[in-house]
Design a protein around this motif. Structure first.
Motif, mmCIF file in Angstrom:
data_model
loop_
_atom_site.group_PDB
_atom_site.id
_atom_site.type_symbol
_atom_site.label_atom_id
_atom_site.label_comp_id
_atom_site.label_asym_id
_atom_site.label_seq_id
_atom_site.Cartn_x
_atom_site.Cartn_y
_atom_site.Cartn_z
ATOM 1 N N THR A 221 0.833 -1.205 0.000
ATOM 2 C CA THR A 221 0.000 0.000 0.000
ATOM 3 C C THR A 221 0.869 1.258 0.000
ATOM 4 O O THR A 221 0.824 2.050 -0.932
ATOM 5 C CB THR A 221 -0.946 0.008 1.209
ATOM 6 N N LYS A 604 -3.446 2.763 -3.189
ATOM 7 C CA LYS A 604 -4.626 2.444 -2.361
ATOM 8 C C LYS A 604 -5.902 2.561 -3.190
ATOM 9 O O LYS A 604 -6.810 1.714 -3.075
ATOM 10 C CB LYS A 604 -4.683 3.414 -1.171
ATOM 11 N N LEU A 605 -5.985 3.600 -4.033
ATOM 12 C CA LEU A 605 -7.170 3.756 -4.878
ATOM 13 C C LEU A 605 -7.319 2.576 -5.843
ATOM 14 O O LEU A 605 -8.419 2.057 -6.046
ATOM 15 C CB LEU A 605 -7.087 5.072 -5.654
ATOM 16 N N ASP A 608 -8.551 -0.428 -4.178
ATOM 17 C CA ASP A 608 -9.985 -0.328 -3.890
ATOM 18 C C ASP A 608 -10.848 -0.444 -5.140
ATOM 19 O O ASP A 608 -12.068 -0.227 -5.082
ATOM 20 C CB ASP A 608 -10.286 1.014 -3.199
ATOM 21 N N LYS A 610 -10.478 1.384 -8.019
ATOM 22 C CA LYS A 610 -10.619 2.620 -8.773
ATOM 23 C C LYS A 610 -9.666 2.635 -9.975
ATOM 24 O O LYS A 610 -8.640 1.950 -9.996
ATOM 25 C CB LYS A 610 -10.306 3.829 -7.887
ATOM 26 N N ASN A 645 -16.091 5.373 -10.302
ATOM 27 C CA ASN A 645 -14.926 4.500 -10.152
ATOM 28 C C ASN A 645 -13.672 5.083 -10.809
ATOM 29 O O ASN A 645 -12.621 4.430 -10.840
ATOM 30 C CB ASN A 645 -15.206 3.124 -10.754
#
Length: 705
Positions: A221, A604-605, A608, A610, A645
């Protein structure tokens, strides 16, 4: 009935005595397991034990516990660019043999260009103690020397004493906090599923980097790396490139101070401590540095030279060079009906000016790189002095085309050739080539970014070779006319119509001046832009008045000199505040779309689910503006960028920005436009072409669905 009652009272009394005894023993154990507490203005510290008595073991675990006031910190064993770590002197202790101080994983603090490593709020340093005589009592006297810093740094000395009696080694009240920080001490990484695979040195001279490859069972991360090597070295914050769905990462950090090594600038075979951190997970290894070539063997040098030639040729069609097309056109028309050898010499001189300027640009970049300065394609447009110089220069060219003055070079230079469009002889054509190169630098073109990135990441000789090839590419149209002079000589001879054409071309150059003034206003503030614009108009007025009064030497030259001095002094005399996110605030359609570029947040995005679209742009980058108008602002692209997104991030490079420069360099890029798309299928980022196409952007954005 009296006896049961008495027995009941006796039982209650006995239980009360037992409870009081247990409570008193507990308090005594807690007291015995902790030293005295030192409390000052910035920190509180004490020495703790994980057990209440020494027991029969040969070793036991203590903990040096710091509690810091908000904002204050203490340092790791290798503190970075400043500070020093806590140290312990055990003089005055009894029954204390060897000891080992353990260091929990630190956090990084980046302040004013300094990189330091340490701890805030709370930290406990576990200490393994070996007893000289197992089973006997221990008196541990810790003389602590430490530094705590916030906006200022304050050194402290403290004396702590912990007395552990002989007896059973029962867990103390502090065993949990000690164990918690023991778990934060980096090991081989097996517990956390993190491994350090390789560490390599790349580059040479003042451009030396350490590159670490690490892998993990679960996606990284926010990875970071800390190096421990020779004391003369300091290390920049690393850049991260993710691979294999973020389960592999390459961390690259620039190294400073290698010239002080023996032998200088050589890291190969040196032993380094390497610690990788990702949140609370960590791994630590001691490795020998392996030197590797910074050149990519998969890319041939000949291939790059071909790309440079093509990039330079295509640059002739880019909008930055359009103002110079007026001078090119006038130069061709001016030779209508002329002699072939004059045409050849004239266009060879222009080509020579272009190639000379690219060689001069290569030399400048090579010197800047050796001095460890920021380098890139078009970065001179980030400087106010360069913008002002270009504004004044283009204005003078326009005034020349309007016939307000004739630019007369010294006689010995002007005799090198015939008169050509008031800018005399071969020297004038040479200057026209130099001028074309200056205006070309804020533009990018297909193949240009790859060639420039290759050159600026390589040695000096590579920089000169690639930039010379770029110069030849931009000069190819001139060389074509020089090789086939009939392209110019067959045109009609110049006449009165030529004067009208020259004046029209002067207005084309004036348009370039207005564009440069808009860049200056956006970057430095409207007041500075308006004042420089007013001085530019006064420059035109002075030359017009001098021509009407036929006093060019007295009024024209002196007036121009005064205007030039005033224009260059404007930025230093006036204060300004550059607006944030200069580029992204201009178009209301993007108001709720763009976010500032946050490189750390991208992994991190992506994790998730994205998709992240990155746009690096600048006001002075005309290719960036073309991409925006014809691609990014189109409805089918905007609709995708507005999806929940999709996260659109923009970085503005109109002014110098070290963070943006470092981001570009992490992709081997030294110029803009730059666009990349991150998704689950492209976690490292898919780099898009310099000239965007809607299909390419849509395909990259849809890939993350």
């Amino acid at each position: 009935m009296e006896k049961p009652l008495r027995l009941s009272k006796l039982v209650k009394l006995t239980l009360a005595i037992l409870l009081l005894t247990f409570f008193d023993d507990s308090q005594t154990d807690a007291k015995n397991a902790s030293s005295n507490i030192i409390d000052n203005d910035h920190t509180q510290l004490r020495l703790l034990s994980s057990i209440t008595a020494v027991g029969k073991s040969e070793t036991l675990m203590l903990g040096l516990h710091f509690t810091m006031k908000p904002g204050w910190k203490v340092y790791w064993r290798s503190p970075g660019d400043a500070g020093y770590p806590p140290s312990i002197d055990w003089r005055g202790s009894t029954n204390l043999g060897d000891f080992e101080m353990l260091w929990p994983i630190p956090q990084r603090f980046s302040i004013l260009g300094l990189e330091t490593l340490g701890y805030k709020n709370e930290v406990l340093f576990p200490i393994k103690i070996r007893l000289k005589s197992p089973g006997k009592s221990l008196l541990a006297v810790a003389n602590i020397d430490y530094l705590t810093c916030n906006e200022i740094c304050v050194p402290y000395k403290a004396k702590l004493a912990l007395d552990l009696k002989a007896g059973p080694a029962l867990p103390s009240d502090f065993v949990h906090i000690i164990n918690r920080f023991v778990a934060l001490v980096p090991g081989d990484g097996a517990t956390h599923g993190v491994s350090i695979d390789t560490v390599e040195s790349i580059g040479k001279g003042k451009q030396v980097y350490l590159r670490v490859k690490a892998s993990s069972r679960t996606p990284f991360t926010y990875p970071d790396v800390f190096f421990e090597g020779p004391d003369v070295l300091v290390y920049d914050k690393p850049s991260a490139v993710f691979q294999s769905q973020n389960k592999e990462v390459i961390l690259t950090s620039k190294v400073h101070g290698t010239e002080d090594l023996e032998p200088p600038n050589k890291l190969a075979n040196l032993i380094f401590g390497v610690t990788v951190r990702d949140g609370d997970r960590s791994a630590e290894r001691t490795l020998s540095i392996r030197q590797v070539s910074s050149k990519d063997p998969s890319i041939s040098f000949g291939y790059i030279i071909v790309l440079a030639l093509l990039g330079g040729l295509i640059l002739n069609l880019m909008p930055c060079v359009l103002p110079v097309l007026s001078l090119k056109l006038l130069s061709i028309i001016g030779h209508g009906g002329g002699k072939k050898h004059q045409v050849q010499l004239s266009f060879i001189a222009s080509a020579g000016g272009i190639i000379f300027s690219f060689i001069l640009l290569a030399a400048t970049l090579a010197v800047m790189k050796s001095a460890d300065m920021t380098i890139g394609w078009g970065i001179q447009f980030q400087q106010s002095w360069f913008l002002i110089a270009m504004i004044l220069t283009i204005t003078l060219f326009a005034c020349n085309l309007w016939g307000l003055f004739e630019f007369r070079l010294p006689y010995w230079i002007s005799r090198l050739g015939e008169n050509t469009a008031h800018i005399q002889g071969l020297s004038g054509n040479f200057l026209t080539g130099c001028f074309a190169t200056l205006l070309a630098t804020p533009c990018s073109a297909p193949f240009l970014g790859t060639a420039v990135g290759f050159a600026l990441a390589r040695d000096t000789i590579d920089i000169f070779a690639v930039f010379t090839a770029l110069g030849f590419g931009l000069a190819l149209p001139y060389l074509l006319v020089a090789s086939i002079p009939s392209l110019a000589t067959r045109l009609p001879k110049p006449g009165r119509w030529m004067i009208t054409l020259r004046q029209a071309m002067g207005f084309a150059l004036a348009g370039s001046t207005i564009w440069l003034l808009s860049i200056l206003s956006n970057a430095m503030g409207q007041n500075i832009g308006l004042l420089v614009g007013s001085l530019t108009l006064s420059l035109i007025g002075i030359l017009f008045l001098a021509k009407r009064l036929n006093k060019m030497q007295k009024i024209g030259v002196c007036g121009v000199a005064v205007v030039v001095l005033l224009a260059f002094s404007v930025p230093s005399l006036m204060t300004y505040q550059a607006p944030e996110n200069i580029t992204s605030n201009k178009d209301p359609r993007f108001k709720n779309i763009w976010q500032p570029l946050d490189v750390k947040a991208i992994p991190k995005l992506v994790a998730d689910g994205k998709t992240v679209f990155v746009d690096v742009t600048a006001d002075w980058c005309l290719t960036c503006q073309i991409n925006k108008v014809f691609v990014i602002s189109q409805d089918n692209i905007l609709q995708r960028l507005e999806q929940k997104n999709v996260i659109a991030m923009q970085a503005d490079w109109t002014l110098p920005d070290d963070a943006v420069t470092a981001y570009l360099v992490s992709f081997g890029r030294y110029g803009i436009p730059f666009n990349a798309v991150y998704s689950s299928k492209t976690p490292r980022g898919m780099v898009l072409p310099e000239l965007l196409k809607q299909d390419a952007v849509i395909e990259a954005l849809d890939m993350g669905r």
